[in-house]
Design a protein around this motif. Sequence first.
Motif, PDB file in Angstrom:
ATOM      1  N   LEU A 133      14.756  12.455  27.413  1.00 23.76           N
ATOM      2  CA  LEU A 133      14.633  13.132  28.700  1.00 23.76           C
ATOM      3  C   LEU A 133      15.959  13.623  29.241  1.00 23.76           C
ATOM      4  O   LEU A 133      16.017  14.521  30.066  1.00 23.76           O
ATOM      5  CB  LEU A 133      13.979  12.186  29.719  1.00 23.76           C
ATOM      6  N   THR A 134      17.063  13.056  28.815  1.00 17.05           N
ATOM      7  CA  THR A 134      18.366  13.468  29.336  1.00 17.05           C
ATOM      8  C   THR A 134      18.746  14.862  28.868  1.00 17.05           C
ATOM      9  O   THR A 134      19.701  15.437  29.370  1.00 17.05           O
ATOM     10  CB  THR A 134      19.447  12.477  28.880  1.00 17.05           C
ATOM     11  N   GLY A 135      18.005  15.428  27.943  1.00 16.34           N
ATOM     12  CA  GLY A 135      18.312  16.764  27.453  1.00 16.34           C
ATOM     13  C   GLY A 135      19.276  16.779  26.289  1.00 16.34           C
ATOM     14  O   GLY A 135      19.581  17.845  25.757  1.00 16.34           O
ATOM     15  N   LYS A 136      19.780  15.626  25.878  1.00 18.32           N
ATOM     16  CA  LYS A 136      20.695  15.570  24.735  1.00 18.32           C
ATOM     17  C   LYS A 136      19.910  15.601  23.433  1.00 18.32           C
ATOM     18  O   LYS A 136      18.780  15.142  23.359  1.00 18.32           O
ATOM     19  CB  LYS A 136      21.533  14.294  24.796  1.00 18.32           C
ATOM     20  N   LYS A 137      20.553  16.122  22.412  1.00 19.99           N
ATOM     21  CA  LYS A 137      19.913  16.178  21.111  1.00 19.99           C
ATOM     22  C   LYS A 137      19.900  14.799  20.469  1.00 19.99           C
ATOM     23  O   LYS A 137      20.901  14.087  20.491  1.00 19.99           O
ATOM     24  CB  LYS A 137      20.652  17.161  20.195  1.00 19.99           C
ATOM     25  N   ASP A 138      18.781  14.484  19.896  1.00 25.09           N
ATOM     26  CA  ASP A 138      18.650  13.229  19.158  1.00 25.09           C
ATOM     27  C   ASP A 138      19.034  13.517  17.700  1.00 25.09           C
ATOM     28  O   ASP A 138      18.183  13.822  16.862  1.00 25.09           O
ATOM     29  CB  ASP A 138      17.226  12.703  19.270  1.00 25.09           C
ATOM     30  N   HIS A 139      20.330  13.410  17.399  1.00 21.68           N
ATOM     31  CA  HIS A 139      20.826  13.774  16.077  1.00 21.68           C
ATOM     32  C   HIS A 139      20.231  12.897  14.981  1.00 21.68           C
ATOM     33  O   HIS A 139      19.931  13.382  13.890  1.00 21.68           O
ATOM     34  CB  HIS A 139      22.357  13.659  16.049  1.00 21.68           C
ATOM     35  N   VAL A 140      20.044  11.631  15.267  1.00 23.00           N
ATOM     36  CA  VAL A 140      19.536  10.708  14.250  1.00 23.00           C
ATOM     37  C   VAL A 140      18.102  11.054  13.879  1.00 23.00           C
ATOM     38  O   VAL A 140      17.747  11.136  12.698  1.00 23.00           O
ATOM     39  CB  VAL A 140      19.652   9.250  14.742  1.00 23.00           C
ATOM     40  N   TYR A 141      17.274  11.254  14.886  1.00 28.36           N
ATOM     41  CA  TYR A 141      15.863  11.552  14.604  1.00 28.36           C
ATOM     42  C   TYR A 141      15.725  12.865  13.844  1.00 28.36           C
ATOM     43  O   TYR A 141      14.958  12.972  12.882  1.00 28.36           O
ATOM     44  CB  TYR A 141      15.066  11.614  15.904  1.00 28.36           C
ATOM     45  N   ARG A 142      16.482  13.875  14.273  1.00 33.77           N
ATOM     46  CA  ARG A 142      16.414  15.164  13.611  1.00 33.77           C
ATOM     47  C   ARG A 142      16.848  15.058  12.149  1.00 33.77           C
ATOM     48  O   ARG A 142      16.239  15.648  11.256  1.00 33.77           O
ATOM     49  CB  ARG A 142      17.291  16.171  14.342  1.00 33.77           C
ATOM     50  N   ALA A 143      17.895  14.326  11.882  1.00 33.76           N
ATOM     51  CA  ALA A 143      18.393  14.184  10.514  1.00 33.76           C
ATOM     52  C   ALA A 143      17.391  13.445   9.643  1.00 33.76           C
ATOM     53  O   ALA A 143      17.180  13.800   8.474  1.00 33.76           O
ATOM     54  CB  ALA A 143      19.731  13.453  10.528  1.00 33.76           C
ATOM     55  N   ILE A 144      16.761  12.395  10.197  1.00 30.20           N
ATOM     56  CA  ILE A 144      15.778  11.638   9.414  1.00 30.20           C
ATOM     57  C   ILE A 144      14.571  12.516   9.094  1.00 30.20           C
ATOM     58  O   ILE A 144      14.063  12.516   7.958  1.00 30.20           O
ATOM     59  CB  ILE A 144      15.365  10.365  10.179  1.00 30.20           C
ATOM     60  N   LEU A 145      14.082  13.268  10.084  1.00 27.66           N
ATOM     61  CA  LEU A 145      12.938  14.147   9.848  1.00 27.66           C
ATOM     62  C   LEU A 145      13.273  15.197   8.789  1.00 27.66           C
ATOM     63  O   LEU A 145      12.497  15.426   7.846  1.00 27.66           O
ATOM     64  CB  LEU A 145      12.525  14.822  11.155  1.00 27.66           C
ATOM     65  N   HIS A 146      14.416  15.804   8.925  1.00 24.45           N
ATOM     66  CA  HIS A 146      14.829  16.839   7.981  1.00 24.45           C
ATOM     67  C   HIS A 146      14.988  16.266   6.570  1.00 24.45           C
ATOM     68  O   HIS A 146      14.491  16.842   5.584  1.00 24.45           O
ATOM     69  CB  HIS A 146      16.153  17.451   8.459  1.00 24.45           C
ATOM     70  N   THR A 147      15.654  15.130   6.461  1.00 26.09           N
ATOM     71  CA  THR A 147      15.899  14.531   5.146  1.00 26.09           C
ATOM     72  C   THR A 147      14.606  14.035   4.512  1.00 26.09           C
ATOM     73  O   THR A 147      14.387  14.203   3.304  1.00 26.09           O
ATOM     74  CB  THR A 147      16.896  13.368   5.278  1.00 26.09           C
ATOM     75  N   TYR A 148      13.731  13.419   5.298  1.00 25.72           N
ATOM     76  CA  TYR A 148      12.475  12.909   4.755  1.00 25.72           C
ATOM     77  C   TYR A 148      11.632  14.044   4.178  1.00 25.72           C
ATOM     78  O   TYR A 148      11.062  13.930   3.078  1.00 25.72           O
ATOM     79  CB  TYR A 148      11.696  12.175   5.845  1.00 25.72           C
ATOM     80  N   LEU A 149      11.567  15.157   4.894  1.00 21.88           N
ATOM     81  CA  LEU A 149      10.784  16.286   4.402  1.00 21.88           C
ATOM     82  C   LEU A 149      11.380  16.848   3.112  1.00 21.88           C
ATOM     83  O   LEU A 149      10.652  17.171   2.161  1.00 21.88           O
ATOM     84  CB  LEU A 149      10.714  17.373   5.469  1.00 21.88           C
TER      85      LEU A 149
END
Length: 899
Positions: free
Chosen positions: A351-367
Amino acid sequence: MLGILEVLLFLCIIGYFFNKERAIDMVDIISNRVQEAYGSFRLPSVFGPGTDAQPNGGFSTYSMLKRFGEAGRRQRQLNVDNDRMVRQQSLFHIKETPIPQVQPELKPIPGLACPHCSPAESRPQLGADDRRRSAIDILRVTTHAGEQYARVHNPDKFDWGVWCPHLAQATRVRRFSYPQVAGAVLPDERVQEALDTAVKESINDKRAELGLAENDESFDEDRYYSEMLRSHERRAGKILIGMRSKISNLVLRITSWVLYKLLPCFMSGVAAHPAQVDMIKRAIEKHPDVPLIFLPLHRSHLDYIMVSFILLNNDIKCPLVAGGDNLRIPVFGSILRYDGAFFIKRKIDPLTGKKDHVYRAILHTYLQKCLTAGHNVEFFIEGGRTRTGKPCMPKSGILSVIVDAFNDKSIADALIVPVSINYEKLVDGNFVREQLGQKKIPESFASAASAIMKVLKARYGLMRIDFNEPFSLSELIKSLRKSDTAHNYTPEMRRLQHKPSSSSLFGTDVVQEEQDQRQLIDNIARHVVYDSARATSVMTTNALAFLLLNRFRDGAPLSILVEALDELRAVLNGVRDLGFTGSSEDVIRYAADLLGPGLVTKESRNGQLFVKPVVMIPNVIELSYYSNCLIPHFALDSIVVTCAGLLKREAERNSNTDRHDHADEVTVGRRALLSTCMEFAELLMYEFILCKPCQKLETVLENTLQELCLREILSQPEQELTEDQVMARKLAHNLECDGLDVDDDELDDYFDDQHNSTTGGGGGRPYRAVDDDVTRIHFPAETHCNRLVLESVLAPFTNTYSAVASSLHQLLDGNAMVESEFIRLCIKEISTRVELGDCKYGESISTDTVRNCLKVFEKRSYIETTNNSGVRLVSLQPPFDTMAELQTIVQQVHTFVPV
């Protein structure tokens, strides 16, 4: 007693005379008596040549007559035998001759790939026999069990699959290898870099919280770094555990058997086209090492497993399916996970508007790991389920990951398979509550169990799934990069470009954020949605709801509805696939019963069935869901006809003519009409995808106008031009194509004749001057009703846009409002208009349409949407923060509302 004796005497006489021997004796006696009485008589020589004793014919006796009669009988019998022999020989000849087979007409297969973006040599080709096949009910067809399977594979043995076909089908389907890749995600370099970035952000936040300078050594940064790294690593592990799929052959087979048993309880069938499945198989044979990317349009929670169900029973590897984490509920979430689902968050960033770098990287790498391991992938290109019944704008997050995997050579290519899914009656109920602006009820185990029990007791008709033709991702990217329309836009097309979503359901900026790359991904996504929408089969409820809401809003007798449905089927023939057959009368009765009395009422008037839609709120909102399936098909027609009516009314006002007495005398200019259509299309840019990215919208509108003229809804008489006029028009066209700003005054020498002959005008509107518009569009009186129907297609949307524009005054004086609160105010404004009769379309009450309108206003810089600590605020932007400017906006939008 006397009567009985008479009957017996009569029977005896009949028996005496009909005795064969007695009859012959009687003939002989009569012949002898005749000869005695009259002497002899001479036979003609035709019976035979005379003898020496009888040179001129002899005397006839009874024996001679008898011999001649026997010869005649023998001749007649011989003729009969000859005729019989001729007939037999003819019959043998017919049987030996090959029977000429009358081939049925080739049916157009819906969902064929774009010929411009996918070369024919790279696509699986369908033969004539495949194109003649029709859709089948997969619930009644088992490819690995049943009597037909037993005759082919076990002709001399007992096959238990004949008695238990569903169980045999579930156990005999092909097994595939589904490697687990979760263990290779966390050690990946991308994830490690994201962890390091997240830890550094945490350190900076801690320094800011303590008020320490960056070079203050009192803060033990190394120790805090180690603590934050362990914390983020633990969080990364939890994210991966919650996200990963555990697809299992065993659970897939059990689910298949359960679906075979449960689906017939509430659905009349699940129709799929076998030729479409064969296209997928041929594509796999041609590209065995290339992953398949299934991109369905999302309508129901049932979509998650139905695609896998069909693929599994046709021996095609099941995909990993992206699902929202709202479905990660007890029991049902685990079943979906073992059926291939992997769960991702609805909102990527906190909600703070900051990017969740960890979640994005895990999603990208898993796919990427799944793709390189050979998994097929399925995700819903719209993000969530459509709430309106028409396709939504695409969310490009996961697609961007796939394109990125192709760009960095992780995969050599991918086969894109758009999928269209439609229901005669939606299994999930309806979305009226959300369309009225109320919050969605979150999923839970209790709500899911209750919904399943409710579904099993109801009737939902037929489900239809269409697999579009697979096409190569590499070919599509190559085509879009070379396409002129993908980069070199006309001024009109430049206006129609919209900013791709940067905060989609899956997070678009998971990959590189260069604008050209983002535009390419967005073009691919829009192409897929367009293809899927065009291939979606029209169900019975779609056709009936469309006719009732756009043509017979006050109801109609059954006979009139039958004629209208016949006309609609003729219009859709060869363009859209119909998910129903049979007489139109039976279709209407069936669809009305399926929709139920809450949406469609039936009553008897003058001895005939009268069908009427329920136009009360909220019933009409649910009915519009089924009607909206056909809206994209008629959107272009509606845009052209609505704009033509707008210019016609304007010309009538300017020329002071009586609209009712001289309606056919008013014409509009073709160029002005197309320009107005472009502006109307720009207003609806977030509602519909009107053309493929490889097409020019201006060309598509011109083709639509030409088609309407062929159907005589509009008319465009050909005009004879002089040679000078032709040259002048060519010169003006060439100058426009060169991008030069040519004033009308510069072309006076070429268009003097046209200035003196034209009627009507622009009336000061911001359209191109009509005076030099030589080609005129006429309005045939015979098709006036057809134009009214087409105008009503988009009327609910324009009424919503008009109400939203009128609600902008709530933001005057620098008043910024929470977006959700402003949307509720807009819904209230529309509801008030419907109650007062200012708007006759109750389906205009739509939260989705309001949101799309706000996107258009934001793109035009009327409003600004900001994120303040996770709360979206809406405010007016200068210079549109005055009442005068707002009135201009309202007038511009309200212009497209049909009268």
